[in-house]
Write a protein that holds these residues in place. Structure first.
Motif, PDB file in Angstrom:
ATOM      1  N   ARG A   1       0.847  -1.188   0.000  1.00  0.00           N
ATOM      2  CA  ARG A   1       0.000   0.000   0.000  1.00  0.00           C
ATOM      3  C   ARG A   1       0.881   1.237   0.000  1.00  0.00           C
ATOM      4  O   ARG A   1       2.019   1.216   0.466  1.00  0.00           O
ATOM      5  N   ARG A   2       0.352   2.307  -0.543  1.00  0.00           N
ATOM      6  CA  ARG A   2       1.051   3.587  -0.493  1.00  0.00           C
ATOM      7  C   ARG A   2       1.004   4.133   0.925  1.00  0.00           C
ATOM      8  O   ARG A   2       0.066   3.858   1.670  1.00  0.00           O
TER       9      ARG A   2
ATOM     10  N   SER B   1       4.905   0.551   0.182  1.00  0.00           N
ATOM     11  CA  SER B   1       5.727   0.522  -1.029  1.00  0.00           C
ATOM     12  C   SER B   1       7.125   1.046  -0.735  1.00  0.00           C
ATOM     13  O   SER B   1       7.287   2.077  -0.065  1.00  0.00           O
TER      14      SER B   1
ATOM     15  N   LEU C   1      -1.937  -2.829  -5.216  1.00  0.00           N
ATOM     16  CA  LEU C   1      -2.343  -1.911  -4.160  1.00  0.00           C
ATOM     17  C   LEU C   1      -3.758  -2.170  -3.665  1.00  0.00           C
ATOM     18  O   LEU C   1      -4.221  -1.479  -2.769  1.00  0.00           O
TER      19      LEU C   1
END
Length: 216
Positions: free
Chosen positions: A71-72, A97, A120
């Motif tokens: 995930r960001r 990430s 994601l």
């Protein structure tokens, strides 16, 4: 279990791809966000068996794809439509990430020719990712599915592979879930209905380099 001849027909290195699912440090490593799953993956031998299969695939020219869930840092694009996703947001180890958490975990070795596909969102390594297009472009017919977890991502990968026309092959001792007795129940009652189930040793016995002059 399938016979050696049946497995050998399925495991042509030119049309076989080995998929590792979420075998990343933040999931199965020593500092996992899911320590119970990490312990099971290691104590059961599943992670070691994934590493054995990857090494054999590299040796015989079978393509390897590593599917990573991440995930960001800002969470944009992440799924939030299930309890699992919302719980993951609160875990002490985040699959962010660019961090060590989303690197492929030892003892699995990543070769230069491997693909590492990062997603994601969602539950499946195939749905909505590059994996399906890569499989088609590689001429894949048989997809070996390994990794974690037998609770969620592995059945998703198997179902999506079958729905897309691939033959799914599951080495039963190269997947893990929690609790420990859940994985054999999932294999026996669900995965065995749609996938070919074998052992790591049986698969290794059939993974051989293509004949000289054949397309790798």
């Amino acid at each position: 279990m399938p016979s050696y001849e049946q497995l050998s027909q399925l495991l042509d290195p030119r049309t076989t791809v080995l998929l590792t699912v979420e075998c990343q440090q933040g999931v199965v490593g020593p500092d996992s966000a899911l320590p119970e799953l990490a312990r099971e993956a290691r104590s059961s031998g599943a992670l070691a068996n994934v590493a054995r299969l990857v090494a054999a695939a590299h040796e015989c020219g079978t393509q390897v794809i590593h599917a990573i869930a991440e995930r960001r840092p800002d969470g944009r694009g992440a799924s939030r439509n299930a309890r699992l996703f919302r719980a993951a947001e609160r875990l002490p180890v985040q699959q962010l990430s660019g961090t060590t958490a989303v690197r492929v975990a030892a003892p699995i070795e990543v070769a230069e020719e491997d693909f590492v596909v990062r997603r994601l969102h969602g539950l499946s390594p195939l749905a909505g990712t590059e994996v399906d297009a890569l499989l088609r472009n590689l001429g894949c017919r048989t997809l070996i599915v390994t990794g974690v977890s037998a609770n969620v991502a592995i059945p998703n990968a198997v179902f999506d592979a079958v729905n897309r026309g691939y033959t799914a092959l599951v080495p039963a001792d190269a997947i893990a879930g929690v609790p420990s007795d859940y994985t054999p129940a999932m294999i026996r009652n669900t995965l065995a209905l749609v996938a070919t189930v074998a052992t790591t040793d049986e698969v290794l016995a059939c993974l051989k380099p293509p004949r000289r002059g054949a397309r790798a």
